[in-house]
Write a protein that holds these residues in place. Structure first.
Motif, short mmCIF file in Angstrom:
data_model
loop_
_atom_site.label_atom_id
_atom_site.label_comp_id
_atom_site.label_asym_id
_atom_site.label_seq_id
_atom_site.Cartn_x
_atom_site.Cartn_y
_atom_site.Cartn_z
N GLY A 130 -7.15 0.28 2.73
CA GLY A 130 -6.37 -0.95 2.87
C GLY A 130 -7.14 -2.19 2.50
O GLY A 130 -6.60 -3.14 1.92
N LYS A 153 -2.97 -0.64 2.51
CA LYS A 153 -3.10 -1.97 3.09
C LYS A 153 -1.86 -2.33 3.90
O LYS A 153 -0.73 -2.02 3.53
N PRO A 154 -2.03 -3.00 5.06
CA PRO A 154 -0.88 -3.56 5.76
C PRO A 154 -0.33 -4.71 4.93
O PRO A 154 -1.08 -5.54 4.43
N ASN A 191 -9.32 5.18 4.58
CA ASN A 191 -8.57 3.93 4.71
C ASN A 191 -9.02 2.98 3.59
O ASN A 191 -10.15 2.50 3.59
N VAL A 246 2.54 -0.27 6.84
CA VAL A 246 1.42 0.38 6.15
C VAL A 246 1.90 1.75 5.68
O VAL A 246 2.67 2.42 6.36
#
Length: 388
Positions: free
Chosen positions: A312, A335-336, A310, A353
């Protein structure tokens, strides 16, 4: 010496926590081995009595080298088997090649928690680690502790050599594993944009009812969704070995963790689908802290059945990872971000995402990979179901 990942060829025995004559249980930590990435606690795979310790402290040996012999194994319940992904180190009973004398009476076998990087740096700076009070998890002595002790000394000493050496060795290990992965594994890649509005709203409301220390990160929702999906699609949860594909006995999700000073490890959180969000959050926090303090367990390093990365929080939209052999899949999250989307026949701004899948074409194909990613998407649209 167990194989603690495909990038490990050898390890250095740092400490024995048992002595000849001690009774041990399956899963008990019996030794500490230093690799290029961490000091790893070696767990015993059988119950019995320690007969001989075959490798002296400080020796570096190849993976597969017997470390000790046990007698009087209790295998009546069939549990005395190595964990998935761990090679059996020695026969049940064998003639020892090296016999160490028993520890002196009253000697302590309690582990002194010192990360490998901190130990190397302390040696280069002539800092006595036994005199330091560790500030890391479980009192571990960290790089920061060593640096502060060195800074307080009257004579200035160089600080970069040990850290640089460790970083160089880790990069060599990573290079070996990733080169093998790209050389041997026929990767294919898929991606899906996942709407996160419902999950973010639900998690925000849930966290608002809890103190800060008990709140759950969105990454934990993603981790649980991957674990549940992997349990449904077994061709993404296992290992490709010489004899072919082998489905893992459980869903043990490896979490890619960046280390201070460079490099990364991907130790496992075990039995992810069976754990609720609070348990997973606690496990994730503990795993990250211990990984960065250089203190992991052999089972965490040897049996991840699928990995999640992850990035993000680093600001990237998407990540397409390299599979960590002998695993056959890696899921990535970016990343969101708020994006203009078509939702239910209309146009609106939504939080999404980018999820990606890197998979081994020997074990699965794109059709099944698409269903696997779609299942992760569906699970994140029902966050309350992941609570269980």
């Amino acid at each position: 010496m167990p194989a603690l990942g495909s990038d490990m060829d050898e390890g250095t025995l740092q400490e024995w926590l048992v002595k000849p004559g001690d009774e041990v249980a399956r899963g008990q930590v019996v030794a500490v081995v230093e690799t290029t990435k961490a000091a790893v606690e070696i767990e015993c795979w059988h119950a019995g009595t320690v007969q001989d310790l075959l490798v002296p402290v400080g020796d570096t040996v190849q993976v597969g080298t017997p470390l000790a012999t046990l007698v009087g194994l209790d295998d009546a319940d069939g549990d005395a088997r190595p964990e998935p992904g761990v090679e059996t180190a020695a026969p049940t009973v064998a003639e020892p090649s090296v016999t160490l004398p028993p520890s002196p009476p009253g000697a302590s076998h309690r582990r002194r928690w010192v990360s490998p990087a901190a130990r190397r740096l302390a040696a280069s700076l002539s800092v006595d680690v036994d005199a330091l009070t560790g500030t890391g998890p479980q009192g571990a002595v960290t790089l920061s502790d060593v640096e502060h002790a060195a800074a307080a000394a009257p004579i200035e000493k160089p600080k970069a050599t040990a850290v640089s050496d460790r970083a160089a060795q880790m990069r060599k290990s990573i290079a070996a594993a990733m080169s093998r992965s790209k050389r041997e594994i026929p990767h294919y890649y898929l991606a899906d944009e996942i709407l996160m509005d419902r999950a973010v709203t639900w998690l925000t409301e849930r966290n608002a009812q809890r103190p800060i220390t008990e709140r759950v990160l969105p990454a934990v929702l993603q981790l649980k969704a991957v674990g549940v999906a992997a349990a449904r699609y077994g061709e993404f949860n296992g290992f490709w070995r010489e004899q072919g594909y082998e489905v893992a006995a459980g869903v043990h999700v490896g979490v890619a963790i960046s280390l201070r000073g460079g490099g990364l490890v991907a130790p496992a959180i075990h039995d992810v689908p069976e754990k609720n969000l609070d348990q997973l959050m606690a496990d994730l926090s503990d795993l990250v802290a211990r990984a960065r303090a250089g203190s992991l367990r052999s089972s965490e390093m040897s049996d991840p059945s699928i990995t999640v990365t992850n990035l993000g929080d680093k600001g990237v939209d998407a990540v397409f990872g390299v599979i960590y052999p002998p695993q056959v899949a890696l899921v990535g999250f970016g990343k969101p971000a708020q994006r203009v989307c078509a939702v239910d026949g209309g146009i609106r701004i939504a939080t999404t995402v980018q999820a990606s899948l890197a998979a081994d074409h020997r074990a699965s194909d794109g059709h099944r990979g698409a269903l696997f990613l779609a299942t992760i998407n569906e699970l994140l649209q029902q966050p309350e179901e992941l609570e269980k």
